[in-house]
Design a protein around this motif. Structure first.
Motif, PDB file in Angstrom:
ATOM      1  N   ALA A 105      23.328 -26.579 -25.694  1.00  8.30           N
ATOM      2  CA  ALA A 105      23.320 -25.799 -24.460  1.00  8.30           C
ATOM      3  C   ALA A 105      24.660 -25.146 -24.161  1.00  8.30           C
ATOM      4  O   ALA A 105      24.709 -24.098 -23.506  1.00  8.30           O
ATOM      5  N   LYS A 160      19.272 -31.772 -24.974  1.00  9.59           N
ATOM      6  CA  LYS A 160      20.281 -30.721 -24.957  1.00  9.59           C
ATOM      7  C   LYS A 160      21.637 -31.366 -25.235  1.00  9.59           C
ATOM      8  O   LYS A 160      21.823 -32.572 -25.030  1.00  9.59           O
ATOM      9  N   PHE A 166      18.873 -26.637 -29.063  1.00  8.78           N
ATOM     10  CA  PHE A 166      19.137 -27.670 -28.060  1.00  8.78           C
ATOM     11  C   PHE A 166      20.614 -27.766 -27.700  1.00  8.78           C
ATOM     12  O   PHE A 166      20.987 -28.489 -26.769  1.00  8.78           O
TER      13      PHE A 166
END
Length: 295
Positions: free
Chosen positions: A108, A84, A106
């Motif tokens: 975040a 992430k 990914f």
């Protein structure tokens, strides 16, 4: 055939005083305002579509904005394996960097700090190239990036990727072309993170010049500051072409603690401009880059 001299022309010029250079576009003015921070204008060009300028400097056009935005985002995001990523965008009022960052699941969190809300609003209305500001991952902050970075540093807020999507060091951007700003963002990047900077490059008869140094004080060139002060000790570069930016030759600069090699993509992604082969090829630098720019 009608002679060129008989055609109706609406020539707009972008001038780079420090190198006595100008390029011109024949286009129609659609919108103009003086915000509290800068002059914002949008033009219509028959071939390139709509063109956003800030203080008479081209920022983005329908024709080529993806060339810049895709190379600025996907190279640092796909050049390293991450489960992430927390991303900070400094500037980026046209919204193109945000759009590309949000393409990756990914990613975040994306914090975007833009000083001039009118750039965001005008860009949404006239360009429509922006990412989704309502995405739950997005935290849009209207404010001064230098102040935000100082506060983030004091709070210990850290990012995997910081993208400096800045106009040149005139007007509201001048506050971030300083060593103190560099010191702050160096403390806000994770040990395995990277800061992405960029600029147009002119090749003169004696040496190469960054547009940053031609538009402002030569001591305010972020690349030179980072190379000299080693706030993030590893400085790497890759290149692209963005046709409506001055000189067309365009450099991207990666500042990091660990010197990770971002030239090898860890995943396949294909955009309008970006692809895996181009990602790798962008790191093949001309000899004059190494000789003149220190890479």
């Amino acid at each position: 055939m009608t002679k060129t001299s008989e055609l109706s022309r609406n020539w707009w010029h972008e001038e780079t005083e420090g190198v006595a250079f100008t390029h011109a576009l024949d286009m129609k003015l659609l919108y103009s305002e003086q915000s509290p921070f800068q002059k914002i204008e949008v033009f219509e060009h028959d071939v390139f579509g709509r063109v956003l300028t800030l203080d008479d400097l081209v920022q983005a056009s329908h024709a080529d904005e993806f060339m810049y935005h895709e190379m600025a985002v996907h190279v640092p995001l796909l050049g390293r394996k991450r489960e992430k990523a927390d991303v900070l965008i400094v500037g980026g009022g046209d919204g193109g960097i945000l759009r590309e960052a949000l393409r990756h699941e990914f990613v975040a969190r994306v914090v975007m700090v833009e000083i001039d809300e009118r750039v965001i609003e005008v860009s949404k209305e006239y360009l429509g190239i922006n990412g989704d500001y309502s995405d739950p991952r997005v935290d849009l902050i209207i404010g001064d990036a230098a102040q935000y970075m100082r506060e983030a540093r004091s709070k210990g807020d850290m990012f995997d990727l910081i993208i400096l999507d800045l106009s040149e060091p005139v007007g509201p951007s001048s506050s971030v072309f300083t060593q103190s700003f560099c010191e702050d963002f160096a403390k806000c990047i994770k040990p395995d993170g990277v800061v992405l900077d960029s600029d147009s490059i002119f090749v003169g008869k004696d040496r190469a010049y960054f547009l940053q140094e031609l538009c402002g004080d030569k001591d305010q060139n972020l690349v030179s500051i980072m190379q000299r002060e080693k706030l993030l000790p590893h400085v790497a570069g890759y290149r692209s072409i963005v046709q409506l930016y001055p000189a067309a030759e365009f450099g991207f600069f990666l500042y990091s603690y660990d010197g990770h090699d971002y030239s090898k993509p860890v995943a396949t992604w294909t955009g309008r401009h970006y692809n895996t082969e181009l990602h790798q090829a962008a790191f093949a630098l001309p000899t004059w880059w190494r000789q003149n720019l220190g890479f």
